[in-house]
Design a protein around this motif. Structure first.
Motif, PDB file in Angstrom:
ATOM      1  N   VAL A  83       0.830  -1.208   0.000  1.00  0.00           N
ATOM      2  CA  VAL A  83       0.000   0.000   0.000  1.00  0.00           C
ATOM      3  C   VAL A  83       0.857   1.248   0.000  1.00  0.00           C
ATOM      4  O   VAL A  83       0.609   2.199  -0.749  1.00  0.00           O
ATOM      5  CB  VAL A  83      -0.939  -0.013   1.229  1.00  0.00           C
ATOM      6  N   GLY A  84       1.899   1.249   0.831  1.00  0.00           N
ATOM      7  CA  GLY A  84       2.741   2.435   0.949  1.00  0.00           C
ATOM      8  C   GLY A  84       3.484   2.773  -0.326  1.00  0.00           C
ATOM      9  O   GLY A  84       3.717   3.951  -0.618  1.00  0.00           O
ATOM     10  N   ARG A  85       3.860   1.754  -1.100  1.00  0.00           N
ATOM     11  CA  ARG A  85       4.652   1.988  -2.315  1.00  0.00           C
ATOM     12  C   ARG A  85       3.851   1.760  -3.592  1.00  0.00           C
ATOM     13  O   ARG A  85       4.382   1.897  -4.690  1.00  0.00           O
ATOM     14  CB  ARG A  85       5.902   1.106  -2.304  1.00  0.00           C
ATOM     15  N   GLY A  86       2.594   1.359  -3.448  1.00  0.00           N
ATOM     16  CA  GLY A  86       1.756   1.161  -4.624  1.00  0.00           C
ATOM     17  C   GLY A  86       2.218   0.021  -5.508  1.00  0.00           C
ATOM     18  O   GLY A  86       2.133   0.109  -6.737  1.00  0.00           O
ATOM     19  N   ILE A  87       2.706  -1.061  -4.883  1.00  0.00           N
ATOM     20  CA  ILE A  87       3.189  -2.210  -5.644  1.00  0.00           C
ATOM     21  C   ILE A  87       2.265  -3.407  -5.432  1.00  0.00           C
ATOM     22  O   ILE A  87       1.401  -3.395  -4.557  1.00  0.00           O
ATOM     23  CB  ILE A  87       4.634  -2.575  -5.249  1.00  0.00           C
ATOM     24  N   ALA A  88       2.466  -4.442  -6.233  1.00  0.00           N
ATOM     25  CA  ALA A  88       1.593  -5.611  -6.194  1.00  0.00           C
ATOM     26  C   ALA A  88       1.817  -6.426  -4.927  1.00  0.00           C
ATOM     27  O   ALA A  88       2.947  -6.630  -4.492  1.00  0.00           O
ATOM     28  CB  ALA A  88       1.841  -6.489  -7.420  1.00  0.00           C
ATOM     29  N   LEU A  89       0.730  -6.896  -4.349  1.00  0.00           N
ATOM     30  CA  LEU A  89       0.748  -7.819  -3.222  1.00  0.00           C
ATOM     31  C   LEU A  89       0.364  -9.198  -3.743  1.00  0.00           C
ATOM     32  O   LEU A  89      -0.659  -9.344  -4.416  1.00  0.00           O
ATOM     33  CB  LEU A  89      -0.240  -7.360  -2.151  1.00  0.00           C
ATOM     34  N   LEU A  90       1.174 -10.223  -3.415  1.00  0.00           N
ATOM     35  CA  LEU A  90       0.986 -11.546  -3.994  1.00  0.00           C
ATOM     36  C   LEU A  90       1.066 -12.599  -2.891  1.00  0.00           C
ATOM     37  O   LEU A  90       2.138 -12.889  -2.361  1.00  0.00           O
ATOM     38  CB  LEU A  90       2.054 -11.808  -5.058  1.00  0.00           C
ATOM     39  N   GLY A  91      -0.078 -13.163  -2.523  1.00  0.00           N
ATOM     40  CA  GLY A  91      -0.129 -14.183  -1.487  1.00  0.00           C
ATOM     41  C   GLY A  91       0.162 -15.563  -2.049  1.00  0.00           C
ATOM     42  O   GLY A  91      -0.368 -15.935  -3.103  1.00  0.00           O
ATOM     43  N   ILE A  92       0.997 -16.325  -1.345  1.00  0.00           N
ATOM     44  CA  ILE A  92       1.390 -17.664  -1.788  1.00  0.00           C
ATOM     45  C   ILE A  92       1.137 -18.674  -0.665  1.00  0.00           C
ATOM     46  O   ILE A  92       1.627 -18.488   0.457  1.00  0.00           O
ATOM     47  CB  ILE A  92       2.882 -17.702  -2.179  1.00  0.00           C
ATOM     48  N   PRO A  93       0.405 -19.751  -0.926  1.00  0.00           N
ATOM     49  CA  PRO A  93       0.197 -20.788   0.086  1.00  0.00           C
ATOM     50  C   PRO A  93       1.516 -21.400   0.551  1.00  0.00           C
ATOM     51  O   PRO A  93       2.395 -21.692  -0.254  1.00  0.00           O
ATOM     52  CB  PRO A  93      -0.662 -21.827  -0.639  1.00  0.00           C
ATOM     53  N   THR A  94       1.636 -21.609   1.842  1.00  0.00           N
ATOM     54  CA  THR A  94       2.895 -22.062   2.416  1.00  0.00           C
ATOM     55  C   THR A  94       3.347 -23.402   1.853  1.00  0.00           C
ATOM     56  O   THR A  94       4.524 -23.579   1.508  1.00  0.00           O
ATOM     57  CB  THR A  94       2.760 -22.172   3.943  1.00  0.00           C
ATOM     58  N   LEU A  95       2.450 -24.372   1.746  1.00  0.00           N
ATOM     59  CA  LEU A  95       2.848 -25.689   1.277  1.00  0.00           C
ATOM     60  C   LEU A  95       3.202 -25.700  -0.205  1.00  0.00           C
ATOM     61  O   LEU A  95       3.990 -26.532  -0.662  1.00  0.00           O
ATOM     62  CB  LEU A  95       1.748 -26.710   1.569  1.00  0.00           C
ATOM     63  N   ASP A  96       2.648 -24.760  -0.969  1.00  0.00           N
ATOM     64  CA  ASP A  96       3.011 -24.667  -2.389  1.00  0.00           C
ATOM     65  C   ASP A  96       4.479 -24.283  -2.552  1.00  0.00           C
ATOM     66  O   ASP A  96       5.130 -24.668  -3.533  1.00  0.00           O
ATOM     67  CB  ASP A  96       2.125 -23.642  -3.101  1.00  0.00           C
ATOM     68  N   THR A  97       5.008 -23.504  -1.614  1.00  0.00           N
ATOM     69  CA  THR A  97       6.426 -23.152  -1.648  1.00  0.00           C
ATOM     70  C   THR A  97       7.284 -24.407  -1.530  1.00  0.00           C
ATOM     71  O   THR A  97       8.306 -24.542  -2.211  1.00  0.00           O
ATOM     72  CB  THR A  97       6.764 -22.183  -0.506  1.00  0.00           C
ATOM     73  N   LEU A  98       6.868 -25.337  -0.676  1.00  0.00           N
ATOM     74  CA  LEU A  98       7.601 -26.594  -0.545  1.00  0.00           C
ATOM     75  C   LEU A  98       7.524 -27.406  -1.841  1.00  0.00           C
ATOM     76  O   LEU A  98       8.519 -27.989  -2.283  1.00  0.00           O
ATOM     77  CB  LEU A  98       7.037 -27.403   0.614  1.00  0.00           C
ATOM     78  N   ALA A  99       6.351 -27.446  -2.454  1.00  0.00           N
ATOM     79  CA  ALA A  99       6.192 -28.200  -3.709  1.00  0.00           C
ATOM     80  C   ALA A  99       7.072 -27.627  -4.809  1.00  0.00           C
ATOM     81  O   ALA A  99       7.636 -28.374  -5.624  1.00  0.00           O
ATOM     82  CB  ALA A  99       4.732 -28.186  -4.134  1.00  0.00           C
ATOM     83  N   GLN A 100       7.207 -26.308  -4.852  1.00  0.00           N
ATOM     84  CA  GLN A 100       8.021 -25.665  -5.880  1.00  0.00           C
ATOM     85  C   GLN A 100       9.471 -26.157  -5.840  1.00  0.00           C
ATOM     86  O   GLN A 100      10.134 -26.250  -6.878  1.00  0.00           O
ATOM     87  CB  GLN A 100       7.978 -24.137  -5.700  1.00  0.00           C
ATOM     88  N   ALA A 101       9.927 -26.514  -4.653  1.00  0.00           N
ATOM     89  CA  ALA A 101      11.313 -26.965  -4.496  1.00  0.00           C
ATOM     90  C   ALA A 101      11.535 -28.378  -5.016  1.00  0.00           C
ATOM     91  O   ALA A 101      12.680 -28.824  -5.118  1.00  0.00           O
ATOM     92  CB  ALA A 101      11.719 -26.898  -3.027  1.00  0.00           C
TER      93      ALA A 101
END
Length: 230
Positions: A83-101
Motif C-alpha cells: 500500500v505504501g509503495r503502490g506495488i503488487a501484493l501476492l499471497g502464496i500458500p505455504t505448502l506450495d512453496t515446498l512443492a516448488q522446491a
C-alpha cells in the motif's frame, strides 16, 4: 525486483528476486521474534544488494497454513509495503512453496508443516519435469496420520521433526523418501519464484481482503491459489 517474506512458522525466510532469479536470500530460526527480526533482515538485504526500495515491483508473502502470529506479522509488513509503495501484493500458500522446491523429480510429494500441539498440516502434489499440481486439499492431522492414505512410494518434504520421521517410516518403511535435514528448510526463494510468476501474469491480491484462512473453519479448496491457516 520482488521481495518475498515467509514468517508462517519459526522457520523464517526472506528473498529478493528478479528476471535473473534469486538475487539474495536469508533464512533463520526465530524463537517467535519475527516482529522485531523481519524488517532488519529486509533492510540489510536491500542495502547489501544496493537495491532502492523504490525499485520493488511487488511483494510476495506466505499466507498459510502456519502460526497465527507468524502469518499476521508477514502479512502486515507485506501489506504495508504494497500500500505504501503502490506495488503488487501476492499471497502464496505455504505448502506450495515446498512443492516448488521439488520440481524435476517424478514421484508423488507430500508436503508437511508442523504447527504445534502435536498437529501437522499436509498436502499432496503431483510433480513433473517443469511444474507441479495439487492432488489434495490441505488437511490438519495428528502425528499418527501424517502418512495416512499414501499408496505408492512418496517423497516427504517440509518440517519433519524426529517424531514425524519415525511415524512416517513406521507406516511406510522404504515406501517413504525423506528429504535430508538441510533440504527441509522452507526457502523464500521458492516463494519468490511463485510470486514472480503471478506478477508476470499481471496478477495481484487485494490488500484489504487478503488474509489467512483458518483450516478448522474453512478447508482449503484445491488449486494453487488457495490455502489455509491452522
Amino acid at each position: 525486483m520482488l521481495l518475498a517474506l515467509d514468517t508462517a512458522t519459526r522457520q523464517a525466510s526472506v528473498a529478493l528476486y528478479d528476471a535473473r532469479g534469486v538475487r539474495a536470500e536469508s533464512s533463520w530460526y526465530s524463537a517467535d521474534n519475527q516482529s522485531v527480526e523481519l524488517m532488519p533482515r529486509v533492510t540489510e538485504m536491500l542495502a547489501q544488494q544496493g537495491v532502492d526500495p523504490a525499485a520493488l515491483m511487488g511483494v510476495g508473502v506466505a499466507i498459510g497454513p502456519g502460526s497465527f502470529t507468524g502469518l499476521r506479522i508477514g502479512l502486515s509488513v507485506a501489506k504495508g509495503l504494497a500500500v505504501g509503495r503502490g506495488i503488487a501484493l501476492l499471497g502464496i500458500p505455504t505448502l506450495d512453496t515446498l512443492a516448488q522446491a521439488t520440481i524435476g523429480q517424478r514421484m508423488p510429494v507430500r508436503a508437511v508443516l508442523e504447527i504445534g500441539r502435536g498437529r501437522y498440516v499436509i498436502a499432496d502434489y503431483r510433480v513433473g519435469r517443469d511444474n507441479w499440481q495439487r492432488a489434495s486439499k490441505d488437511r490438519l492431522v495428528p502425528l499418527d496420520e501424517i502418512a495416512a492414505g499414501v499408496k505408492e512410494r512418496t517423497l516427504f518434504i517440509g518440517e519433519l521433526n524426529a517424531a514425524a520421521r519415525e511415524a512416517i517410516v513406521s507406516v511406510l518403511g522404504t515406501g517413504a523418501v525423506l528429504m535430508p535435514l538441510a533440504a527441509q528448510l522452507r526457502r523464500a526463494g521458492y516463494l519468490a519464484e511463485l510470486a514472480w510468476q503471478r506478477l508476470q501474469r499481471g496478477e495481484r491480491d487485494d490488500p484489504v481482503s487478503l488474509a489467512p484462512i483458518y483450516l478448522h473453519t474453512q478447508p482449503v479448496a484445491e488449486g494453487a491459489g488457495e490455502c489455509a491457516e491452522a
